[in-house]
Design an enzyme around this catalytic site. Structure first.
Site, PDB file in Angstrom:
ATOM      1  N   HIS A  95       0.763  -1.225   0.101  1.00  0.00           N
ATOM      2  CA  HIS A  95      -0.082   0.099  -0.062  1.00  0.00           C
ATOM      3  C   HIS A  95       0.755   1.381  -0.050  1.00  0.00           C
ATOM      4  O   HIS A  95       0.297   2.407  -0.407  1.00  0.00           O
ATOM      5  CB  HIS A  95      -1.135   0.035   1.119  1.00  0.00           C
TER       6      HIS A  95
ATOM      7  N   HIS B 263      14.411 -13.815   8.156  1.00  0.00           N
ATOM      8  CA  HIS B 263      13.463 -14.540   8.629  1.00  0.00           C
ATOM      9  C   HIS B 263      13.860 -16.070   8.627  1.00  0.00           C
ATOM     10  O   HIS B 263      13.382 -16.776   9.553  1.00  0.00           O
ATOM     11  CB  HIS B 263      12.023 -14.001   8.135  1.00  0.00           C
TER      12      HIS B 263
ATOM     13  N   GLU C 143       4.669 -13.079  12.326  1.00  0.00           N
ATOM     14  CA  GLU C 143       4.134 -12.088  12.968  1.00  0.00           C
ATOM     15  C   GLU C 143       2.559 -11.777  13.032  1.00  0.00           C
ATOM     16  O   GLU C 143       2.150 -10.934  13.308  1.00  0.00           O
ATOM     17  CB  GLU C 143       4.826 -10.538  12.372  1.00  0.00           C
TER      18      GLU C 143
ATOM     19  N   HIS D 161       5.292 -14.371   6.449  1.00  0.00           N
ATOM     20  CA  HIS D 161       5.669 -13.391   7.153  1.00  0.00           C
ATOM     21  C   HIS D 161       4.576 -12.879   8.259  1.00  0.00           C
ATOM     22  O   HIS D 161       4.813 -12.906   9.573  1.00  0.00           O
ATOM     23  CB  HIS D 161       6.086 -12.109   6.315  1.00  0.00           C
TER      24      HIS D 161
HETATM   25 CO    CO Z   1       9.874  -9.153   8.627  1.00  0.00          CO
END
Ligand code: CO
Length: 299
Positions: free
Chosen positions: A126, A245, A213, A183
């Site tokens: 976005h 990650h 997350e 993610h």
């Molecule tokens: Co991250």
């Protein structure tokens, strides 16, 4: 009264004519025929500061050059932190989307597709929408359109799930499963992850989806693995880059890594540090989104 109405009608008509003639005025020297399209595709990724993980961009770059012959392929990276590290430690100049778009506009490109390489249309995407909208209002000869991320529609999710399910990291034996690590995000578009978990296997073996997350969490996945009496799980990043990650949160040796937590639940693990973008069929979906944008399908 009547005369006033006619006058204002005439005025509207004249205004409409002037506005209608404006695109022609915007191209001096090309009054009759439109300028020739100088096309470019700007591939936009979050980026990664890990040099080893950067190799995946070469494959994506080659696939786009192959799919769009004669079209200039450029890159931009949305993470300011990654751009700074890459500049300081690797001496590379990675542009932001705004910098890359300004350069393309400056160099006379007039038909630009900004192809998001994000997985879902979340916060990063976005921000990119806002940048692209800014360039759109500049008008003139510069046409810019946005290609959607990998998982933007239910159709995308189904197509991606089908690709992931037919290309597991190994031939799965009884009691073996694949856990994809997404993610995750607080952004409303994070609903793509539970949707993906459902499409992959409705929460049943052998395909599971969790996120670092967001939802579903690692705990959610561990509960499902236990309930299904899974003995061994392949851990695979559901990310376009196997960077920090994947290397640390998923495959690291710390007690809170996915590997450690799943091992602690009595389940063996094998970490597969391959991002989804090494799969040509996944890249083909991004290429399809860029083609749709070029034809004016999206945005
Ligand atoms: Co991250």
């Amino acid at each position: 009264m009547q005369a006033v109405r006619i006058r204002s009608l005439l005025l509207t008509l004249i205004l409409a004519l002037i506005i209608g003639a404006m695109p022609a005025l915007a191209h001096p020297g090309h009054d009759t025929k439109p300028p020739e399209a100088k096309k470019a595709i700007l591939l936009v990724s979050f980026g990664t500061s890990m040099p080893k993980a950067q190799a995946v961009f070469d494959g994506v770059d080659a696939a786009f050059k192959n799919a769009f012959p004669g079209v200039e392929i450029r890159w931009a990276f949305t993470s300011k932190t990654v751009r700074r590290i890459v500049a300081e430690k690797q001496g590379k100049t990675w542009l932001s989307p705004a910098e890359a778009l300004a350069a393309l506009k400056d160099q006379g490109y007039n038909k630009v597709i900004v192809q998001s390489l994000h997985v879902i249309p979340g916060a990063e995407f976005h921000d990119l929408v806002a940048t692209v909208e800014g360039f759109k209002v500049m008008g003139g000869c510069f046409m810019v359109r946005l290609g959607m991320p990998l998982c933007s529609t239910t159709g995308d999710l189904k197509a991606v799930a089908a690709i992931l399910k037919k290309s597991p990291p190994a031939k799965l034996a009884k009691g073996e499963a694949v856990v994809f690590m997404g993610h995750g995000t607080h952004h409303p578009a994070g609903v793509a992850y539970p949707a993906m978990a459902y499409i992959l296997g409705r929460g049943h073996a052998p395909f599971y989806m969790g996120t670092v997350e967001g939802y579903p969490s690692l705990d959610d996945v561990v509960a499902l693995l236990k309930a299904a009496k899974v003995k061994k799980a392949y851990l695979v990043p559901f990310m376009t880059v196997a960077g920090d990650h994947a290397t640390n949160d998923m495959a690291g040796d710390e007690p809170d890594s996915w590997k450690s937590v799943i091992n602690k639940a009595g389940i063996k693990t094998k970490c597969v540090l391959e991002p989804i973008t090494t799969n040509p069929e996944i890249i083909a979906i991004y290429v399809g989104h860029a083609k749709a944008a070029l034809q004016g399908g999206h945005h």
